[in-house]
Design an enzyme around this catalytic site. Structure first.
Site, short mmCIF file in Angstrom:
data_model
loop_
_atom_site.label_atom_id
_atom_site.label_comp_id
_atom_site.label_asym_id
_atom_site.label_seq_id
_atom_site.Cartn_x
_atom_site.Cartn_y
_atom_site.Cartn_z
N ARG A 225 36.67 34.10 28.27
CA ARG A 225 38.04 34.11 28.76
C ARG A 225 38.97 33.97 27.58
O ARG A 225 38.66 33.27 26.60
CB ARG A 225 38.29 32.96 29.74
CG ARG A 225 37.76 33.20 31.15
CD ARG A 225 38.54 34.31 31.89
NE ARG A 225 38.04 34.57 33.22
CZ ARG A 225 37.17 35.54 33.55
NH1 ARG A 225 36.70 36.36 32.63
NH2 ARG A 225 36.80 35.72 34.80
N HIS A 273 38.78 44.15 29.04
CA HIS A 273 38.09 43.38 30.09
C HIS A 273 37.07 44.26 30.83
O HIS A 273 37.09 44.36 32.06
CB HIS A 273 39.09 42.76 31.07
CG HIS A 273 38.52 41.57 31.81
ND1 HIS A 273 39.25 40.48 32.18
CD2 HIS A 273 37.25 41.31 32.25
CE1 HIS A 273 38.48 39.61 32.81
NE2 HIS A 273 37.25 40.08 32.86
P1 NAP Z 1 27.95 29.65 34.36
O1 NAP Z 1 26.61 30.09 34.85
O2 NAP Z 1 28.77 28.73 35.20
O3 NAP Z 1 27.73 28.99 32.92
C1 NAP Z 1 28.73 28.34 32.23
C2 NAP Z 1 28.13 27.69 30.98
O4 NAP Z 1 29.19 27.09 30.24
C3 NAP Z 1 27.13 26.58 31.31
O5 NAP Z 1 26.06 26.61 30.41
C4 NAP Z 1 27.96 25.31 31.10
O6 NAP Z 1 27.21 24.17 30.70
C5 NAP Z 1 28.85 25.73 29.95
N1 NAP Z 1 30.06 24.88 29.92
C6 NAP Z 1 31.06 24.81 30.82
N2 NAP Z 1 31.97 23.90 30.44
C7 NAP Z 1 31.53 23.39 29.27
C8 NAP Z 1 32.04 22.41 28.37
N3 NAP Z 1 33.19 21.77 28.61
N4 NAP Z 1 31.32 22.15 27.27
C9 NAP Z 1 30.16 22.77 27.03
N5 NAP Z 1 29.61 23.73 27.83
C10 NAP Z 1 30.31 24.02 28.94
O7 NAP Z 1 28.87 30.91 34.05
P2 NAP Z 1 28.42 32.42 33.72
O8 NAP Z 1 28.08 33.16 34.95
O9 NAP Z 1 27.43 32.40 32.62
O10 NAP Z 1 29.81 33.05 33.21
C11 NAP Z 1 30.49 32.50 32.09
C12 NAP Z 1 31.89 33.07 32.00
O11 NAP Z 1 31.85 34.45 31.59
C13 NAP Z 1 32.67 33.14 33.33
O12 NAP Z 1 33.20 31.87 33.68
C14 NAP Z 1 33.73 34.13 33.02
O13 NAP Z 1 34.84 33.47 32.47
C15 NAP Z 1 33.09 35.03 31.95
N6 NAP Z 1 32.87 36.42 32.44
C16 NAP Z 1 33.49 37.44 31.81
C17 NAP Z 1 33.27 38.75 32.22
C18 NAP Z 1 33.90 39.92 31.50
O14 NAP Z 1 33.82 41.06 31.96
N7 NAP Z 1 34.52 39.71 30.35
C19 NAP Z 1 32.43 39.00 33.30
C20 NAP Z 1 31.82 37.93 33.93
C21 NAP Z 1 32.04 36.64 33.49
P3 NAP Z 1 26.12 23.50 31.69
O15 NAP Z 1 25.00 24.52 31.78
O16 NAP Z 1 25.70 22.27 30.98
O17 NAP Z 1 26.81 23.29 33.00
#
Ligand code: NAP
Length: 310
Positions: A225, A273
């Protein structure tokens, strides 16, 4: 009793999702009716996108879950009217798209492709790239996407370091967590990938202090993001050479305004994006699976923890 499923993600997306959703619900054997308009008190599930007209969830008194079509939930998670369970999207096609996007850009930096793509006649720049084992890659965020990307990069043999909030064990990766873990992970990352959600705890995580911890000339790939990065600190780090190149897919304001300095900077690649999108056919199956769980009174998949913000 027939479950009423309100598609509240706009008419354009409805065209794309209607048939796949009906097929997926049929395949699940669900007794469900997909609608785009209904009395709020009759609705059992809401399929949602941030652009939805539904922003006040108060009248949806019997709604069992709000099913987000996006992986990121920062535009809904703090809605004070939302008391129903919120599920985010974990779509296998979206995950594959992200893996391909990140691997493509990691390989681009690892192999120094830009040097050859932009070479002029006579530029015989015969510097051999190192092998993947000799390249340190860092991944911030080890969730659904971070771990899938790690698995693919581990297949090439990259020297991987990752960071999450909680302790993790990911094959082929040195895993870090907590504040000290962040600093250690950054200090190893010649190429850094950010796959964190945007929350109060991650906003501006990449700032003047943390960017300075990266090896000089590091490349940054941010498909997470826009708010994860302090834009002014990144520009300053690019100017000083601390950051060699940045590939940015997400921004604080989208579309990225034409006068934003990222567009003009020669060592910034802007992508609009497009790193990974939810695909209707596979996402419809995820939605139908979740409705089936709800109808059986079982816990939903991919529930958002409102307290953590993701
Ligand atoms: P997810 O499964 O919820 O994983 C989030 C990861 O971030 C987890 O490992 C979490 O740690 C870690 N995290 C969150 N807050 C943290 C903090 N304060 N300090 C350290 N680590 C932290 O999410 P995901 O499905 O992988 O997606 C991640 C992000 O990618 C989405 O939220 C979105 O913003 C982005 N995204 C972008 C696109 C695009 O087209 N550009 C598409 C899809 C998603 P824990 O494992 O310890 O909870």
């Amino acid at each position: 009793m027939t479950a009423i499923v309100l598609f509240a993600a706009g008419p354009q997306m409805y065209e794309e999702y209607r048939t796949p959703l009906m097929q997926a619900m049929d395949k699940q054997g669900l007794d469900a009716r997909l609608v785009t308009d209904a009395a709020p008190e009759s609705v059992d599930y809401i399929i949602y996108a941030p652009s939805s007209d539904v922003q006040d969830f108060t009248p949806y008194t019997r709604c069992k879950a709000v099913l987000n079509l996006w992986a990121g939930v920062e535009r809904i998670v703090s809605n004070p009217t939302l008391t129903q369970p919120l599920c985010r999207m974990v779509d296998p096609s979206l995950t594959q798209g992200m893996v391909e996007y990140v691997c493509g850009h990691v390989l681009r930096y690892h192999l120094g492709m830009d040097t050859h793509i932009h070479a002029r006649p006579g530029d015989w720049n015969a510097v051999e790239p190192p092998l993947a084992q000799e390249r340190k890659v860092g991944i911030l965020g080890l969730g659904a996407l971070g771990q899938a990307v790690a698995q693919a990069l581990a297949g090439f043999g990259f020297d991987l370091h990752g960071w999450a909030r909680s302790a993790k064990s990911v094959p082929g990766m040195h895993c870090h967590h907590g504040q000290d873990g962040l600093d250690a992970c950054l200090s190893h990352a010649e190429i850094l990938v950010t796959l964190l959600p945007l929350t109060a705890g991650t906003e501006n995580l990449l700032n003047a202090r943390t960017l300075a911890l990266l090896p000089k000339g590091a490349a940054l790939i941010n498909p997470g993001r826009g708010g994860l990065v302090d834009d002014a600190a990144l520009i300053a780090a690019l100017v000083s050479g601390q950051i060699g190149h940045a590939t940015l897919d997400v921004f604080r304001t989208e579309p990225l305004p034409a006068d934003h300095p990222f567009w003009a900077h020669p060592r910034v690649t802007v992508t609009p994006h497009i790193a990974a999108t939810t695909r209707a056919r596979t996402a419809a199956q995820v939605i139908a699976d979740n409705i089936a769980l709800g109808e059986q009174g079982l816990p939903f998949l991919h529930m958002v923890d409102r307290g953590r913000g993701y």
